[in-house]
Design a protein around this motif. Structure first.
Motif, PDB file in Angstrom:
ATOM      1  N   SER A 258       0.815  -1.214   0.000  1.00 24.89           N
ATOM      2  CA  SER A 258       0.000   0.000   0.000  1.00 24.89           C
ATOM      3  C   SER A 258       0.849   1.265   0.000  1.00 24.89           C
ATOM      4  CB  SER A 258      -0.927   0.019   1.226  1.00 24.89           C
ATOM      5  OG  SER A 258      -0.173   0.026   2.427  1.00 24.89           O
ATOM      6  N   LYS A 259       2.143   1.134   0.286  1.00 31.35           N
ATOM      7  CA  LYS A 259       3.019   2.303   0.371  1.00 31.35           C
ATOM      8  C   LYS A 259       4.364   1.990  -0.278  1.00 31.35           C
ATOM      9  CE  LYS A 259       1.050   4.190   4.658  1.00 31.35           C
ATOM     10  NZ  LYS A 259      -0.001   3.182   4.875  1.00 31.35           N
ATOM     11  N   THR A 260       4.989   3.017  -0.835  1.00 29.52           N
ATOM     12  CA  THR A 260       6.300   2.823  -1.473  1.00 29.52           C
ATOM     13  C   THR A 260       7.374   2.476  -0.446  1.00 29.52           C
ATOM     14  OG1 THR A 260       6.707   5.207  -1.357  1.00 29.52           O
ATOM     15  CG2 THR A 260       5.758   4.350  -3.394  1.00 29.52           C
ATOM     16  N   THR A 261       7.212   2.919   0.796  1.00 33.78           N
ATOM     17  CA  THR A 261       8.204   2.571   1.807  1.00 33.78           C
ATOM     18  C   THR A 261       8.273   1.057   2.013  1.00 33.78           C
ATOM     19  OG1 THR A 261       6.483   3.028   3.457  1.00 33.78           O
ATOM     20  CG2 THR A 261       8.112   4.744   3.072  1.00 33.78           C
ATOM     21  N   GLN A 262       7.159   0.382   1.896  1.00 32.83           N
ATOM     22  CA  GLN A 262       7.159  -1.072   2.009  1.00 32.83           C
ATOM     23  C   GLN A 262       7.872  -1.711   0.819  1.00 32.83           C
ATOM     24  OE1 GLN A 262       2.953  -1.196   2.134  1.00 32.83           O
ATOM     25  NE2 GLN A 262       2.806  -1.264   4.358  1.00 32.83           N
ATOM     26  N   GLN A 263       7.704  -1.128  -0.352  1.00 31.90           N
ATOM     27  CA  GLN A 263       8.376  -1.659  -1.536  1.00 31.90           C
ATOM     28  C   GLN A 263       9.886  -1.582  -1.389  1.00 31.90           C
ATOM     29  OE1 GLN A 263       6.802   0.357  -4.984  1.00 31.90           O
ATOM     30  NE2 GLN A 263       4.686  -0.044  -4.385  1.00 31.90           N
ATOM     31  N   ARG A 354       7.613 -10.343 -18.129  1.00 31.22           N
ATOM     32  CA  ARG A 354       8.663 -11.356 -18.255  1.00 31.22           C
ATOM     33  C   ARG A 354       9.425 -11.590 -16.961  1.00 31.22           C
ATOM     34  NH1 ARG A 354      12.036 -10.145 -23.606  1.00 31.22           N
ATOM     35  NH2 ARG A 354      13.180 -11.915 -22.726  1.00 31.22           N
ATOM     36  N   ALA A 355       9.172 -10.797 -15.941  1.00 33.19           N
ATOM     37  CA  ALA A 355       9.894 -10.934 -14.681  1.00 33.19           C
ATOM     38  C   ALA A 355       9.339 -12.096 -13.863  1.00 33.19           C
ATOM     39  CB  ALA A 355       9.806  -9.632 -13.887  1.00 33.19           C
ATOM     40  N   ASP A 356      10.146 -12.588 -12.939  1.00 37.89           N
ATOM     41  CA  ASP A 356       9.709 -13.622 -12.008  1.00 37.89           C
ATOM     42  C   ASP A 356       9.002 -13.021 -10.804  1.00 37.89           C
ATOM     43  OD1 ASP A 356      11.148 -16.059 -13.247  1.00 37.89           O
ATOM     44  OD2 ASP A 356      12.749 -14.582 -13.028  1.00 37.89           O
ATOM     45  N   VAL A 357       9.403 -11.796 -10.441  1.00 41.16           N
ATOM     46  CA  VAL A 357       8.815 -11.103  -9.297  1.00 41.16           C
ATOM     47  C   VAL A 357       8.460  -9.689  -9.729  1.00 41.16           C
ATOM     48  CG1 VAL A 357       9.106 -10.373  -6.900  1.00 41.16           C
ATOM     49  CG2 VAL A 357      10.277 -12.425  -7.723  1.00 41.16           C
ATOM     50  N   VAL A 358       7.236  -9.267  -9.418  1.00 46.58           N
ATOM     51  CA  VAL A 358       6.777  -7.908  -9.687  1.00 46.58           C
ATOM     52  C   VAL A 358       6.401  -7.279  -8.352  1.00 46.58           C
ATOM     53  CG1 VAL A 358       5.092  -6.452 -10.872  1.00 46.58           C
ATOM     54  CG2 VAL A 358       5.922  -8.549 -11.971  1.00 46.58           C
ATOM     55  N   VAL A 359       7.027  -6.158  -8.032  1.00 44.58           N
ATOM     56  CA  VAL A 359       6.743  -5.422  -6.806  1.00 44.58           C
ATOM     57  C   VAL A 359       5.946  -4.180  -7.200  1.00 44.58           C
ATOM     58  CG1 VAL A 359       7.707  -4.289  -4.774  1.00 44.58           C
ATOM     59  CG2 VAL A 359       8.898  -6.254  -5.790  1.00 44.58           C
ATOM     60  N   ALA A 360       4.761  -4.024  -6.653  1.00 44.03           N
ATOM     61  CA  ALA A 360       3.883  -2.952  -7.131  1.00 44.03           C
ATOM     62  C   ALA A 360       2.861  -2.580  -6.064  1.00 44.03           C
ATOM     63  CB  ALA A 360       3.162  -3.385  -8.408  1.00 44.03           C
ATOM     64  N   ASP A 361       2.167  -1.488  -6.324  1.00 49.77           N
ATOM     65  CA  ASP A 361       1.079  -1.042  -5.467  1.00 49.77           C
ATOM     66  C   ASP A 361      -0.126  -1.967  -5.614  1.00 49.77           C
ATOM     67  OD1 ASP A 361      -1.565   0.871  -5.277  1.00 49.77           O
ATOM     68  OD2 ASP A 361      -0.009   1.523  -3.877  1.00 49.77           O
TER      69      ASP A 361
END
Length: 840
Positions: A258-263, A354-361
Motif C-alpha cells: 500500500s506504500k512505497t516505503t514497504q516496496q 517477463r519478470a519472475d517477481v513484480v513489486v507494485a502497489d
C-alpha cells in the motif's frame, strides 16, 4: 486464454490474442487514447450486434468456435468466439467480426496497414474453424463500426484455406519455439530454486514456522493470513519460500503493497537474496514514469510513444535490461528507456510480463482500471502467487476503489475549463458536463441546506438507463475531441474533456459491478449528499469482498501479512478469501517482554466530544514521555487537526526538536525526517497521524526510536456512510460497531506501536493515551503479549515517572552485566545501534 502447452498430451492450446501478440506492441493504454478506445469500442460493438440481431433473420451473436490442427508432433487447439453468424439463402455460413474505428481518423490509413491485416487474419481463422467443423461453405464480413457515429462499413473476406492454415501453423510454431526456450530457462531456474539461500545467516524465532506455512500455501494453492508482530522478520520469511516456489513451479510472484516505503523493504530483501537468473521489477505510477513532461499518450504528441514498437524491436531494450540486472528499479528503467526515446512506463509493463517477481502497489492487482493485464486474465492469474503486505490496509483500499463519487465542485471545475481548452467541442462537452451535474443535482434535490460543518445525506435509487445514456453522450464528445487533437489540436495537461470522461466512466463502470442486474447488491449503496462544498452522488462500497475475491480466488495462492489481523474472520470475509482454502497463522513476539513496557493513560478521555478538554493533559503527557525517553519519540494522533491542537499546548522541551511533517508530505520530506531521527544529535519528538506514512510500512532500526505514543483508538469519524457500514455489518455479522469502527481503529494502534520493537536488542516504551483502551470492546484487540493477566494492569497514572523508571532499570541491568562475573540479568540484551540491513 493465452498459450498453454501440455507436453504429456502433446497439445497446444492458444487464443487468437496470443497468436496476434507477436505482431504488435501496445502503447497508449492509459489516459489519452488507448483505454477510452477500448471502452468506447465495447459500446459500439454492442450496438452493431444489437442492430444485426434485430434486422438479420436467424442472426446469432457471440458463438464459440474451436479448431484443431497439427503442428509438428503436437495437436494445436485454437478457441475463440465469433461476434456473429447467419446463413445466406444458398446455405453459406456468413461469419461477422466487428471492429471499432474512428472513421475520420483511421479509415484513410487502414488499407494495407498491419491493423487491417490483424483484423482479417483473426476473421480468416474463424472462417477456417467453421468450414472444417461444419463442412460447409463460408464467407466472412469484417464489420467496421465508427465509434463516433455508430455507422458501419463492411469488407468481405474470402477464405483461402491453404494460406490460412499455413499461417496458423507458422504462428503456432513461433509460439512453440518461444515456449520451449522459456521452458529451458525455467528448468535452470527450478534447479537454482533448490539452493536459493536465505538472506540471513540465522532465522529468528517464528520465521521457520512462518516460512513453512508459506511454503505449504504455495505448494497446495491455499490462502494464508499471517498475523505476526513487527520485527519478527515477516518479509524475508515469506518472500524466500514464495520466490523458491515461483522459480520451482514456473509461476510469477506479485508483491503488493500500500506504500512505497514497504516496496523499498522488499527491494532490499530481494537484493540480499542471491537470486541467480531470477529477475524482479518494481513498478511506479504512470505519472511518475512519464518522460514527456505531460502525460499525453499518443504518438502524434509524444516522442516516446511515436514508433514505439519499431524502436523497441530495434533496440532490444527489454532483453538488454533483463540480462543486465537481477532487480530493475523504476529509475534505472526510466533512464534506459529515455535514452532509446521509448515510453518508460510501457517498458516497465513489458518487463513485468517477463519478470519472475513484480513489486507494485495494490492498484496494479485490484483496481480494474490500472490492473496489469496478467492479473486480469484468469488463465494467467491462475498461475500467480500473491504476497500482500500489510493486508489489513487492503480492505479500506478496496472500498475506496469501488466507491467513486461525482462531486458538484469537481464537475463545475471541469465544465468551466472546457471552453478554454477544447474550443471545437466546447459546446457539446459543456452540454454533456451539465447533464452529469444535473444527475447529481436531481439525486440531491431532496436534501436540505446543511449548517456550518454539517453534511446532509440520504440513500437514492440507481437509474442504470440514465447512466448508460450519459456514458454514450460523453463517449461521442470524447471521440470528436480526440479527432480534433489528432488533427493538430493542442494537447494540454489535465485536459478537462478527458478528466470529465474518466471521472464519469469510473463511476459508470463501478455501478455495473455494484448492480450487475440493474439493482444494487447489498454490499453497495448509492448516496446523495450535500455540504458546504456542494452536492455529491457517490457509490458506497460497504463490503469489497466481491471484486477483491475475484482476484484472490483466481490466483494459485495468496499470502496476506500484517501485525494485526484480529479478528481473522473479519479480514478473511471482507477480502473475499475462500474459507475452504484459507488458514490463519498467528505468531507471538519473539523479543524479550522486559525490553518493552506498555503504559495506558486511563484517566484521559479522547472521544471526539472530549478532545478539546483533554488537549492540555495530553500535551503534558506527551512532553513527559519525551522527557523520560533517552532517545526519539513518535507521537501519533487520530487527525492533523487534533495533533495541532495538542502541539500548540506543548510545554518547552529543552534538548528536543519537535517535528511536524506536512499533511501531504513528499518522499523528500519523509526522508529528511528519517535522517533527523538517525543523526544522533538532539532528541526528536515526531508528531504524525496514525495510518500515515510514519506509522506503517517504515522501519526505525537501532536507536531511532525510544518511545511510541498513540493518542486515541483512532476510530473512523461518525458519518452517514460509516453508519451505513455499521448497519450492514450488524445485519451480516452481528458486530456492527466492532467491524465498522473498532477493528479499523485498533488495527492502526497496533501497527503504530509495532514501529518500536524491531529486534531482540530494541528497548522502548509504548504509551496509549485514552481510557477506552482498557474498556470493552477495545481491550480485546490489545495484543496478548502486552500484558500479564489482564489489560487493566497497564493503567498508569504517572506516565513520565513510569517511563523514566523503565529506562533507569534498563541502565542498571546493563551496568550489572558489565561487572565481571556478574550474571544478573544476563538474559536482558543491551540496546545497541544495529547496522543498516534489510528487515527480515
Amino acid at each position: 486464454m493465452g498459450v498453454r502447452i501440455d507436453l504429456a498430451r502433446k497439445a497446444i492450446f492458444v487464443s487468437p490474442g496470443a497468436l496476434l501478440a507477436p505482431s504488435f506492441r501496445r502503447i497508449g493504454a492509459g489516459s489519452g487514447n488507448g483505454i477510452e478506445r477500448r471502452w468506447i469500442g465495447q459500446a459500439v460493438h454492442r450496438r452493431a450486434l444489437t442492430e444485426a440481431l434485430a434486422t438479420v433473420p436467424g442472426y446469432q451473436a457471440e458463438r464459440g468456435v474451436r479448431l484443431e490442427f497439427a503442428v509438428r508432433d503436437f495437436t494445436a487447439v485454437l478457441e475463440g468466439r465469433v461476434d456473429g453468424r447467419y446463413e445466406d439463402a444458398d446455405g453459406t455460413v456468413v461469419v461477422d467480426e466487428v471492429k471499432s474505428l474512428h472513421f475520420a481518423e483511421d479509415l484513410p490509413r487502414l488499407a494495407g496497414s498491419p491493423r487491417l491485416a490483424r483484423f482479417e487474419a483473426q476473421l480468416a481463422w474463424y472462417l477456417l474453424a467453421v468450414a472444417r467443423s461444419e463442412k460447409r461453405a463460408v464467407r466472412g464480413r469484417l464489420v467496421l463500426a465508427d465509434i463516433e457515429t455508430g455507422a458501419t462499413r463492411i469488407r468481405d473476406v474470402a477464405l483461402d484455406e491453404p494460406a490460412v492454415a499455413a499461417d496458423l501453423v507458422a504462428r503456432v510454431e513461433g509460439l512453440l519455439d518461444l515456449w520451449l526456450a522459456d521452458e529451458a530457462l525455467a528448468e535452470a531456474k527450478a534447479a537454482e530454486a533448490e539452493d536459493l539461500p536465505f538472506p540471513f545467516e540465522t532465522l529468528r524465532p517464528g520465521q521457520r514456522e512462518l516460512a513453512a506455512a508459506v511454503e505449504r500455501a504455495a505448494r497446495e494453492g491455499e490462502h494464508l493470513l499471517v498475523e505476526a508482530p513487527t520485527g519478527i522478520g515477516k518479509t524475508a520469511a515469506a518472500l524466500h519460500p514464495l520466490l523458491r516456489a515461483a522459480l520451482r513451479d514456473g509461476r510469477r510472484l506479485y508483491v503488493l503493497t500500500s506504500k512505497t516505503t514497504q516496496q523499498e523493504i522488499y527491494r532490499k530483501t530481494l537484493e540480499a537474496i542471491d537470486c541467480g537468473s531470477a529477475r524482479s521489477v518494481r513498478l511506479r505510477a504512470k505519472e511518475r514514469m512519464c518522460a514527456n513532461g505531460v502525460v499525453l499518450c499518443h504518438e502524434d504528441h509524444c516522442a516516446f510513444a511515436k514508433d514505439y514498437g519499431a524502436k523497441m524491436e530495434a533496440s532490444g531494450l527489454v532483453d538488454r535490461l533483463l540480462l543486465g540486472r537481477a532487480h530493475l528499479e523504476p529509475d534505472a528503467v526510466f533512464e534506459e528507456a529515455r535514452a532509446e526515446t521509448v515510453c518508460p512506463f510501457e517498458v516497465s509493463l513489458e518487463l513485468a510480463e517477463r519478470a519472475d517477481v513484480v513489486v507494485a502497489d495494490y492498484n496494479y492487482a485490484f483496481d480494474p482500471v490500472v490492473a496489469l493485464s496478467s492479473l486480469k486474465d484468469p488463465d494467467s492469474l491462475s498461475g500467480a502467487l500473491l504476497l500482500v503486505d500489510e493486508v489489513h490496509n487492503l480492505v479500506e483500499r478496496g472500498r475506496a476503489i469501488y466507491s467513486p463519487a461525482l462531486r458538484e465542485a469537481e464537475l463545475t471545475r471541469f465544465v468551466g475549463a472546457l471552453g478554454v481548452s477544447a474550443a471545437r467541442t466546447a459546446a457539446a462537452a459543456v452540454e454533456a458536463g451539465r447533464a452529469v451535474m444535473e444527475l447529481v443535482a436531481d439525486a440531491a434535490s431532496g436534501l436540505p441546506a446543511p449548517g456550518p460543518g454539517e453534511t446532509a445525506a440520504e440513500l437514492v435509487a440507481l437509474d442504470p438507463d440514465r447512466l448508460d445514456d450519459l456514458r454514450l453522450e460523453l463517449e461521442s464528445v470524447l471521440v470528436r475531441h480526440l479527432a480534433d487533437l489528432n488533427a493538430g489540436g493542442e494537447r494540454i495537461p489535465e485536459d478537462p474533456v478527458l478528466g470529465l470522461y474518466f471521472l464519469f466512466a469510473r463511476f459508470h463502470d463501478v455501478s455495473r459491478v455494484a448492480a450487475p442486474r440493474g439493482r444494487l447488491s447489498d454490499a453497495f449503496d448509492l448516496v446523495a449528499s450535500r455540504d458546504a462544498s456542494g452536492r455529491s452522488l457517490a457509490l458506497l462500497c460497504k463490503d469489497p469482498s466481491g471484486p477483491l475475491g475475484e482476484t484472490f480466488r483466481a490466483a494459485w495462492a495468496a499470502v496476506g501479512m500484517s501485525a494485526t489481523l484480529s479478528p481473522p474472520e473479519f479480514y478473511r470475509d471482507l477480502l473475499g478469501l475462500d474459507p475452504e482454502r484459507t488458514s490463519v497463522l498467528s505468531l507471538p513476539s519473539p523479543f524479550p517482554r522486559e525490553n518493552r513496557t506498555v503504559l495506558v493513560a486511563s484517566h484521559v478521555d479522547t472521544r471526539f466530544s472530549s478532545r478539546r478538554a483533554a488537549a492540555p493533559e495530553l500535551s503534558r503527557i506527551v512532553a513527559g514521555v519525551a522527557r523520560g525517553c533517552p532517545g526519539n519519540v513518535l507521537a501519533l494522533f487520530p487527525s492533523y487537526r487534533f495533533l495541532d491542537e495538542v502541539r500548540a499546548l506543548l510545554p518547552p522541551l529543552p534538548g528536543h526538536r519537535v517535528l511536524r511533517p506536512s499533511d501531504r508530505s513528499t518522499e523528500l520530506e519523509r526522508n529528511q525526517v528519517l535522517a533527523a531521527l538517525r543523526d544522533g544529535g538532539s532528541r526528536v519528538l515526531l508528531l504524525a497521524v496514525s495510518g500515515g506514512p510514519f506509522s506503517e510500512g517504515v522501519d526505525y532500526p537501532g536507536e531511532m526510536l525510544s518511545g511510541v505514543v498513540v493518542v486515541s483508538p483512532t476510530l473512523p469519524l461518525v458519518s452517514f456512510e460509516q453508519e451505513r457500514m455499521r448497519a450492514y455489518f450488524e445485519e451480516r455479522f452481528g458486530k456492527g460497531f466492532e467491524y465498522a469502527y473498532v477493528v479499523p481503529g485498533m488495527a492502526k494502534v497496533v501497527q503504530s506501536a509495532g514501529r518500536l520493537i524491531r529486534s531482540e536488542t530494541d528497548v522502548g516504551v509504548i504509551a496509549l493515551l485514552c481510557r477506552r483502551f482498557l474498556q470493552k470492546p477495545y481491550r480485546s484487540f490489545l495484543p496478548r503479549d502486552w500484558y500479564g493477566e489482564e489489560p487493566g494492569e497497564l493503567a498508569t497514572p504517572d506516565l513520565e515517572g513510569a517511563t523514566t523508571a523503565f529506562f533507569a532499570a534498563r541502565r542498571a541491568e546493563a551496568a550489572a552485566r558489565s561487572v565481571p562475573g556478574n550474571a544478573v540479568a544476563e538474559t536482558t540484551p543491551r540496546r545497541r545501534r544495529r547496522p543498516s540491513a534489510p528487515p527480515r
